[in-house]
Each structure stands twice: as structure tokens, then as C-alpha cells.
Design a protein around this motif. Structure first.
Motif, PDB file in Angstrom:
ATOM      1  N   ALA A 522       0.835  -1.209   0.000  1.00  0.00           N
ATOM      2  CA  ALA A 522       0.000   0.000   0.000  1.00  0.00           C
ATOM      3  C   ALA A 522       0.868   1.256   0.000  1.00  0.00           C
ATOM      4  N   GLN A 523       1.899   1.271   0.818  1.00  0.00           N
ATOM      5  CA  GLN A 523       2.771   2.443   0.893  1.00  0.00           C
ATOM      6  C   GLN A 523       3.515   2.671  -0.425  1.00  0.00           C
ATOM      7  N   GLN A 524       3.873   1.589  -1.103  1.00  0.00           N
ATOM      8  CA  GLN A 524       4.544   1.734  -2.400  1.00  0.00           C
ATOM      9  C   GLN A 524       3.614   2.390  -3.419  1.00  0.00           C
ATOM     10  N   TYR A 525       2.355   1.994  -3.426  1.00  0.00           N
ATOM     11  CA  TYR A 525       1.396   2.634  -4.333  1.00  0.00           C
ATOM     12  C   TYR A 525       1.231   4.114  -3.989  1.00  0.00           C
ATOM     13  N   ILE A 526       1.192   4.426  -2.699  1.00  0.00           N
ATOM     14  CA  ILE A 526       1.043   5.826  -2.297  1.00  0.00           C
ATOM     15  C   ILE A 526       2.240   6.646  -2.771  1.00  0.00           C
ATOM     16  N   GLY A 532       3.234   4.720 -11.709  1.00  0.00           N
ATOM     17  CA  GLY A 532       3.772   3.394 -11.963  1.00  0.00           C
ATOM     18  C   GLY A 532       3.222   2.407 -10.960  1.00  0.00           C
ATOM     19  N   SER A 533       3.607   1.143 -11.144  1.00  0.00           N
ATOM     20  CA  SER A 533       3.146   0.081 -10.257  1.00  0.00           C
ATOM     21  C   SER A 533       4.332  -0.515  -9.511  1.00  0.00           C
ATOM     22  N   PRO A 534       4.148  -0.916  -8.261  1.00  0.00           N
ATOM     23  CA  PRO A 534       5.250  -1.522  -7.507  1.00  0.00           C
ATOM     24  C   PRO A 534       5.699  -2.835  -8.145  1.00  0.00           C
ATOM     25  N   ASP A 535       6.955  -3.152  -7.980  1.00  0.00           N
ATOM     26  CA  ASP A 535       7.446  -4.446  -8.441  1.00  0.00           C
ATOM     27  C   ASP A 535       6.735  -5.566  -7.680  1.00  0.00           C
ATOM     28  N   GLY A 536       6.320  -6.573  -8.404  1.00  0.00           N
ATOM     29  CA  GLY A 536       5.706  -7.736  -7.775  1.00  0.00           C
ATOM     30  C   GLY A 536       4.331  -7.486  -7.194  1.00  0.00           C
ATOM     31  N   TYR A 537       3.625  -6.472  -7.718  1.00  0.00           N
ATOM     32  CA  TYR A 537       2.302  -6.166  -7.159  1.00  0.00           C
ATOM     33  C   TYR A 537       1.321  -7.329  -7.316  1.00  0.00           C
ATOM     34  N   GLN A 538       1.629  -8.259  -8.246  1.00  0.00           N
ATOM     35  CA  GLN A 538       0.721  -9.388  -8.482  1.00  0.00           C
ATOM     36  C   GLN A 538       0.586 -10.301  -7.262  1.00  0.00           C
ATOM     37  N   LYS A 539       1.521 -10.187  -6.313  1.00  0.00           N
ATOM     38  CA  LYS A 539       1.429 -11.027  -5.112  1.00  0.00           C
ATOM     39  C   LYS A 539       0.150 -10.744  -4.323  1.00  0.00           C
ATOM     40  N   PHE A 540      -0.442  -9.590  -4.566  1.00  0.00           N
ATOM     41  CA  PHE A 540      -1.717  -9.265  -3.924  1.00  0.00           C
ATOM     42  C   PHE A 540      -2.753 -10.350  -4.189  1.00  0.00           C
ATOM     43  N   ASN A 541      -2.708 -10.945  -5.370  1.00  0.00           N
ATOM     44  CA  ASN A 541      -3.700 -11.962  -5.738  1.00  0.00           C
ATOM     45  C   ASN A 541      -3.606 -13.204  -4.859  1.00  0.00           C
ATOM     46  N   ASN A 542      -2.457 -13.399  -4.202  1.00  0.00           N
ATOM     47  CA  ASN A 542      -2.276 -14.566  -3.336  1.00  0.00           C
ATOM     48  C   ASN A 542      -2.555 -14.259  -1.867  1.00  0.00           C
ATOM     49  N   TYR A 543      -2.887 -13.014  -1.567  1.00  0.00           N
ATOM     50  CA  TYR A 543      -3.217 -12.666  -0.185  1.00  0.00           C
ATOM     51  C   TYR A 543      -4.524 -13.338   0.218  1.00  0.00           C
ATOM     52  N   VAL A 552      -6.124  -2.365   2.079  1.00  0.00           N
ATOM     53  CA  VAL A 552      -7.011  -1.224   1.852  1.00  0.00           C
ATOM     54  C   VAL A 552      -7.135  -0.372   3.113  1.00  0.00           C
ATOM     55  N   GLN A 553      -7.025  -0.990   4.286  1.00  0.00           N
ATOM     56  CA  GLN A 553      -7.070  -0.207   5.524  1.00  0.00           C
ATOM     57  C   GLN A 553      -5.854   0.714   5.626  1.00  0.00           C
ATOM     58  N   GLU A 554      -4.699   0.230   5.172  1.00  0.00           N
ATOM     59  CA  GLU A 554      -3.502   1.074   5.180  1.00  0.00           C
ATOM     60  C   GLU A 554      -3.688   2.275   4.250  1.00  0.00           C
ATOM     61  N   LEU A 555      -4.342   2.060   3.123  1.00  0.00           N
ATOM     62  CA  LEU A 555      -4.648   3.179   2.235  1.00  0.00           C
ATOM     63  C   LEU A 555      -5.590   4.167   2.913  1.00  0.00           C
ATOM     64  N   LEU A 556      -6.594   3.641   3.611  1.00  0.00           N
ATOM     65  CA  LEU A 556      -7.531   4.517   4.319  1.00  0.00           C
ATOM     66  C   LEU A 556      -6.833   5.308   5.416  1.00  0.00           C
ATOM     67  N   ASP A 557      -5.941   4.646   6.142  1.00  0.00           N
ATOM     68  CA  ASP A 557      -5.233   5.327   7.223  1.00  0.00           C
ATOM     69  C   ASP A 557      -4.345   6.456   6.696  1.00  0.00           C
ATOM     70  N   ALA A 566      -3.357   7.340  -8.152  1.00  0.00           N
ATOM     71  CA  ALA A 566      -2.921   6.112  -7.488  1.00  0.00           C
ATOM     72  C   ALA A 566      -4.113   5.192  -7.239  1.00  0.00           C
ATOM     73  N   PHE A 567      -5.245   5.776  -6.871  1.00  0.00           N
ATOM     74  CA  PHE A 567      -6.456   4.984  -6.650  1.00  0.00           C
ATOM     75  C   PHE A 567      -6.818   4.200  -7.910  1.00  0.00           C
ATOM     76  N   HIS A 568      -6.842   4.891  -9.043  1.00  0.00           N
ATOM     77  CA  HIS A 568      -7.207   4.219 -10.293  1.00  0.00           C
ATOM     78  C   HIS A 568      -6.142   3.209 -10.718  1.00  0.00           C
TER      79      HIS A 568
END
Length: 677
Positions: A522-526, A532-543, A552-557, A566-568
Motif C-alpha cells: 500500500a505504501q509503495q502505491y502511495i 507506476g506500479s510496484p514491483d511484484g504487485y501481483q502477489k496481492f492476488n495470493n493474499y 485497503v485499511q492502510e490506504l484509508l489510514d 494512485a487509486f485508479h
């Protein structure tokens, strides 16, 4: 408001089972200095009840009522068997809210005088109703028994009953009704000693039009066709329960077994999805039973209600209520069922004696729920859930004010306020953390033995935290040598845990590698700001889902540091708009609303129109009001008002600032103080 992580967490600490004592860090500086601890003012009383339970107490209810869909009324007779606890008892005082009382008779058929006392000025919440005072035909002394039968009907101002039109159900073919009693709403559909300190066995006979199926928090006995277009259902509950667990639902219902002791009940059109999602109920029940003691209720049935149900679940024995929001297709919300199953022991079998001690129901249940989640899904899974809910607890504390009694584990006194107004995450999470702290002092195996012994010792009873404390100290005195037992006791600041305001005296750290990874992404996206996109962002799919919620809570905080680009970018990279789980989707919509992204306002309209779960409704309506979309919020509410339950309507109206709500009309002040026969 975002959580102050410097207060709650020491980031970066990885915790293993063998390091459990490291979960706790002594709190050196509290956000607000706690008030000096004080003992409970009235530890056995329940100031949400008018009943004179110290003089005369119910031990059996018999309900005989008609479910009138045409008038949206419940009407019938309530027979209460009573036992005098004191001498010179001349009256029975019951709880009721907005009921029409037609007559009251004793076991001989003699009419009894009664009155509904005008509500006292210091009772601030009209949901609590007004006392029904019944004058006994003669003086009763200790040990005397009597029966009284009350003929009554509801009036339409019944906070417990939710009447649904066919259009509000999944099948859209028949109306539907269900009750939500906890904590003090049951008195709006039947008179009772409406306090968790009184437990009764009960029987019931329910008359309804043919074609409807009735279910209760009791065993089904038989159905009798009356031959005139009506049918009667008979029920019995041999195990004594408090009045808030006496509940029913009626509609187009079917039941399907998913295990030897477990069944799912829902509308026919929803059964395939619900049975598939809840296919592991038997495993969950057996897992909780293995950790605690034998399951005493014989069967476990879960009713998946229509989408307007305001909560995630309600632990009615033999008829757990569950929101359809837990049916998402990937079993990611089945932990709600684990929680409600655990309530069979802590809440139903052993019950808090008053709502000030609500944490004895919820803290113990959360503790067991997370033990089972850790066993099945892994330690980090359970810790991540604790981390997220700890944040919610902190937000609740801030909303109450850190100097509020409601931030205490035991608030001591509600001063006549509806206890539902105060039942936030403090009872759940502060209670859970207290038990984890106790476990860290004695070890996991020993604490499991304590849990089992506690349930066995208080089975069928209602207790307060002082009794729990005494039992724990007795338990450790028997388990450890005197020096060790004294060392354990001296490590526990009981007064601060029970009556201290704000954060616990020692603070839990639930940080783990899964949480850290999600927050880092989340912080990398911020930081990238959408370019751009963080390296290895696809790992999100395995969470797993709670890990995605941490993201998403980290983004909200940190929403003030996040821009729309960044949202889009996140939305396009991670396809988050396809996530159905409302723990995530609600937060994503709230984040988008804060960023003034209108497509999320549109999605929010779809969300608040699809379900009535307060946990998800209130953050969305709050975000709309606080971010310039008040007109949208009012419009969304107007088109969904009839769909929402009375409890959800009240919560949303408070956010919208409506000066007059339907709940405020549910007042007993309109009842004249007169004697009737």
C-alpha cells in the motif's frame, strides 16, 4: 479516524506461538490518564431492566402467539411461572416496551390489577420501555410459586420485529418476519424479565397462515394443521436461556443438513449457495467442542436471513442468525459462523449477568474464535484479524471519548441508556486482549484448562466479572505453587483492566509478516502516486482476504497522501472492484468517496441498497455525509428506508442528523399511568 500506530503497535515485531509473552508491552503513557479505579456500584443489578428480580423470579415461559402478517402484529398469551425469593412480595414488575396489554390473570383465572408506569425522566432511551406492574392477589413469601398469564399484542412500535415484504426477500414470493432481541429489544414483542441474569426454559405454540414455516431458538416438536387455513408449530427449549435468546423467524424457509449435527436454513432460492458456503459447519463445531467442552445443545442450525438483517450474526441457540453478507462464494467470511458457534459456550451456556459485563460474552467468544481460526488457517491469520479489529476498537474509543466509561471493559453503569448504544468493539477486543494477557501468564495449555473449568463451573448461570476474577484466582491457586500463583496475580492489575478508561494497561502487538507485506505494498502505491506500479504487485492476488483488508485499511489510514491517480492505478492493477467481500468492498468505497471519485459513490448506492448490515452501512453513510455527498446519502436512505431494519434506520438517521426518527417514536411516555383490569 486513523489509528495512531505509535500508541498501539511496535511495528516490525514478528510473533510466534513460542513467544506469546512478547505480545504485550506495558503501557508507559496512556492517551488520556485513566480515572482512579473504583469498584462496581451495583455488580449484580441490571439497570436496563425494571424487573424486581431480587424479590420474585421467572423460571419458565410459555408463549402462545399468532403471527399476523396482515397487520404486522404479534398477539397472544404469555404465561410466566414465578418463584418468590423474598418475603412479603405483593407485585411482579416486568419489562415491556410499547405493548398493548389486554388482561392479566393468575392460574385460577382471576383477573389481576396492573398498570404501566409512566416512564421516569431519568430513563433516557425509549427502547427500554416502561415497567409493567402486576399486583398479586395476596402476599407471597419466599419459596411460594405462582403463574400469571398476560394477553397482549404488539403495536407497530416494536424494535425487535422486522417485517419484510415479499420484495425485500431473496425469493420475492412471501413476506417474512424475524426478531432481534439483544440486548433489550425482546420486551417489545413479549413481556418478560428482560435481563441476562434471568434464565428460563420455555415452550411455545405459534399460529400462522398455512404455507409459512416457523423456526425458533428451540427444538421443533410438531406441526398441527388447524384445517381453517392456519397451522400451529410447537417448540420446546429445555435448557434455560435469557430472554434475549428467545427468538423466531417465519417465511418461506427450507432446511438442509450439512453434517450429523449441523443444518442450514434459508429461502429455497438461496439454499445451494448457503449450503456450499457453510459446508464446513460440522468441522467448525467439532473444533470448538474439542477446545472447550462437550456441546450441550444437541444440534446446531444457522438461518441465513434476508439481506436486511442488521448484524453479521446472532447466536440464538438452535437458530443462529447470519447475514447473507457472509455468503460470498469463497468462504472468506465463514469466521462469523465460528464466532456464533463459540457463543454456544460463552454467551449461551455461561452468560453475562448484566450488559455492563457484556465482555464476558464477547471477549471469551472472540478468544475461542481466534484459537480455532489459528488452528485451521494459521497463526498469522488469527493475528491479522486481531490487528484489524484492534484498529476498530481504537476508533470506537475515539468516538466515545477516551474519558468515557464506555471505553472501560466494565462500564459499571449505563444510567438507563439503551445498552446497545455502547456495545462496540471494546467488549470484544479489550476483552479478548485481557484473556490473551492472562494466557501469556499461565501458558496456553493451562489457560485452556481454565476455559474448560470456567464453563463447567458456571454452566447454566449468569455471572459478573468479579466472579470470573475469583474463579481465576482460585484456579491458579490450585494449579501452581503458592509463590508462582502469587507472582501471576501480582502481574494483573484487575482494577485497571476492568475499570480503566482507554487502552488496556498492557498493549497487544499483533504485527506479523503478512500485515507488514500488505502495508508495504500500500505504501509503495502511495509513494508512486499513480505514475507506476510496484514491483511484484501481483502477489496481492495470493493474499488471504484479511490480508487484502489490511492493504485497503492502510490506504484509508493514509488517505490524505493518496491521490486519485494512485487509486485508479490500484483499481486497474489489482482488479479490486471485483472483490465481493464487504469487509474489503466497504473500505474501498469509503476510500473512493473520500477522494471524491463518483464511480465509488455509485457503487456505494448499490452496496447500501443490497444489504442492511450496520457494520457496513454506517461507514459508507458517514463518508458520504463528511465528503460533500449528503444529498446522495439522503437519497440513498429514502429509497431504502423500508428495506432497513429498525436498528439500521436508527443508526443511519443519527448519521444524517434527522431530528425525528422512528425509533424515538417507540416511547413508553405515551402510556398513561392507570390501573387496568
Amino acid at each position: 479516524m486513523a489509528l495512531n500506530k505509535n500508541i498501539l503497535f511496535f511495528l516490525g515485531l514478528s510473533i510466534a506461538f513460542s513467544q506469546q509473552k512478547d505480545l504485550f508491552i506495558k503501557k508507559s503513557v496512556a492517551p488520556v490518564p485513566p480515572s482512579p479505579p473504583r469498584p462496581p456500584l451495583h455488580p449484580k443489578e441490571d439497570d436496563s431492566s425494571f424487573a424486581n428480580i431480587d424479590e420474585i423470579r421467572a423460571f419458565h415461559y410459555d408463549l402462545d402467539f399468532f403471527v399476523n402478517f396482515d397487520e404486522q402484529r404479534v398477539q397472544g398469551n404469555m404465561t410466566i411461572q414465578l418463584f418468590a425469593l423474598a418475603n412479603n412480595v405483593t407485585q411482579v414488575i416486568l419489562d415491556q416496551a410499547n405493548l398493548n396489554i389486554n388482561q392479566i390473570v393468575d392460574s385460577n383465572g382471576t383477573k389481576l390489577a396492573y398498570k404501566i408506569q409512566t416512564i421516569s425522566p431519568n430513563v433516557s432511551d425509549p427502547i427500554l420501555g416502561a415497567p409493567l406492574i402486576i399486583y398479586l392477589p395476596h402476599v407471597f413469601n419466599q419459596g411460594n410459586q405462582t403463574n400469571i398469564t398476560i394477553t397482549y399484542q404488539t403495536t407497530g412500535h416494536d424494535s425487535a420485529l422486522s417485517w419484510l415484504t415479499p420484495e425485500q426477500t431473496a425469493g420475492k414470493d412471501m413476506p417474512y418476519v424475524y426478531t432481534q432481541n439483544e440486548p433489550a429489544y425482546g420486551r417489545s414483542w413479549f413481556p418478560s424479565q428482560d435481563t441476562p441474569s434471568v434464565k428460563v426454559a420455555y415452550t411455545a405454540r405459534v399460529t400462522i397462515k398455512k404455507g409459512f414455516v416457523v423456526k425458533m431458538s428451540a427444538k421443533d416438536l410438531q406441526q398441527v394443521d388447524l384445517g381453517n387455513g392456519f397451522i400451529q408449530y410447537y417448540f420446546t427449549q429445555r435448557i434455560e436461556v435469557p430472554s434475549y435468546l428467545i427468538t423466531f423467524a417465519a417465511g418461506n424457509l427450507v432446511e438442509q443438513k450439512v453434517g450429523p449435527r449441523t443444518s442450514v436454513i434459508t429461502e429455497p432460492s438461496q439454499m445451494a449457495a448457503c449450503a456450499a458456503e457453510l459446508s464446513d459447519l460440522e468441522t467448525l463445531l467439532s473444533s470448538v467442542e474439542s477446545y472447550l467442552i462437550n456441546y450441550e445443545w444437541d444440534e446446531y442450525k444457522i438461518l441465513v436471513l434476508p439481506p436486511s438483517f442488521p448484524f453479521g450474526g446472532m447466536e440464538n441457540p438452535l437458530l443462529t442468525f447470519a447475514s447473507p453478507t457472509i455468503i460470498v462464494g469463497d468462504k472468506s467470511q465463514v469466521y462469523v459462523a465460528t464466532h456464533e458457534i463459540a457463543h454456544s459456550w460463552t454467551g449461551n451456556q455461561v452468560t453475562c449477568a448484566n450488559w455492563e459485563n457484556y465482555w464476558l460474552n464477547e471477549g471469551f467468544t472472540v478468544f475461542t474464535e481466534r484459537k480455532i481460526s489459528g488452528q485451521i488457517y494459521g497463526y498469522n491469520f488469527a493475528q491479522t484479524e486481531a490487528y484489524l479489529n484492534n484498529k476498530t476498537m481504537w476508533d470506537n474509543m475515539l468516538s466515545y471519548g477516551l474519558d468515557s466509561n464506555y471505553t472501560q471493559l466494565d462500564p459499571i453503569q449505563f444510567f438507563g441508556v439503551n445498552p446497545d448504544n455502547t456495545e462496540g468493539e471494546v467488549s470484544y477486543e479489550k476483552g479478548y486482549q485481557f484473556l490473551v494477557f492472562l494466557e501469556s501468564l499461565v501458558g496456553e495449555d493451562t489457560f485452556q484448562q481454565f476455559m474448560r473449568s470456567y464453563i463447567q463451573a458456571f454452566s447454566g448461570q449468569s455471572v459478573i466479572d468479579l466472579e470470573m476474577r475469583t474463579f481465576f484466582l482460585t484456579f491458579i491457586a490450585k494449579t501452581f505453587d503458592p509463590a508462582t500463583a502469587q507472582s501471576i496475580n501480582s502481574a494483573i492489575d484487575w482494577n485497571e483492566w476492568f475499570y480503566g478508561k482507554g487502552l488496556p494497561p498492557v498493549t497487544a502487538d499483533f504485527m506479523n509478516d503478512d500485515i507488514a507485506a500488505a502495508q508495504l505494498l500500500a505504501q509503495q502505491y502511495i509513494r508512486l502516486g499513480g505514475i507506476g506500479s510496484p514491483d511484484g504487485y501481483q502477489k496481492f492476488n495470493n493474499y488471504y482476504m484479511n490480508q487484502k483488508v489490511v492493504f485497503v485499511q492502510e490506504l484509508l489510514d493514509n488517505k490524505d497522501s493518496l491521490n486519485a491517480d494512485a487509486f485508479h492505478r490500484i483499481q486497474n492493477d489489482l482488479n479490486v472492484q471485483s472483490i465481493k467481500n464487504l469487509e474489503f468492498r466497504m473500505r474501498w468505497d469509503v476510500l473512493g468517496i473520500n477522494l471524491k471519485i463518483k464511480e465509488r459513490v455509485t457503487d456505494a448506492q448499490a452496496v447500501v441498497g443490497s444489504m442492511g448490515r450496520i457494520l457496513y452501512l454506517t461507514p459508507i453513510y458517514t463518508a458520504l455525509v463528511n465528503n460533500g455527498f449528503r444529498d446522495n446519502a439522503n437519497h440513498f436512505y429514502q429509497i431504502n428506508e423500508a428495506f432497513y431494519s429498525p436498528l439500521a434506520r436508527n443508526a443511519i438517521q443519527s448519521i444524517l442528523g434527522n431530528s425525528e426518527s422512528k425509533m424515538t417514536l417507540m416511547s413508553s411516555q405515551g402510556h398513561p399511568s392507570v390501573v387496568r383490569y
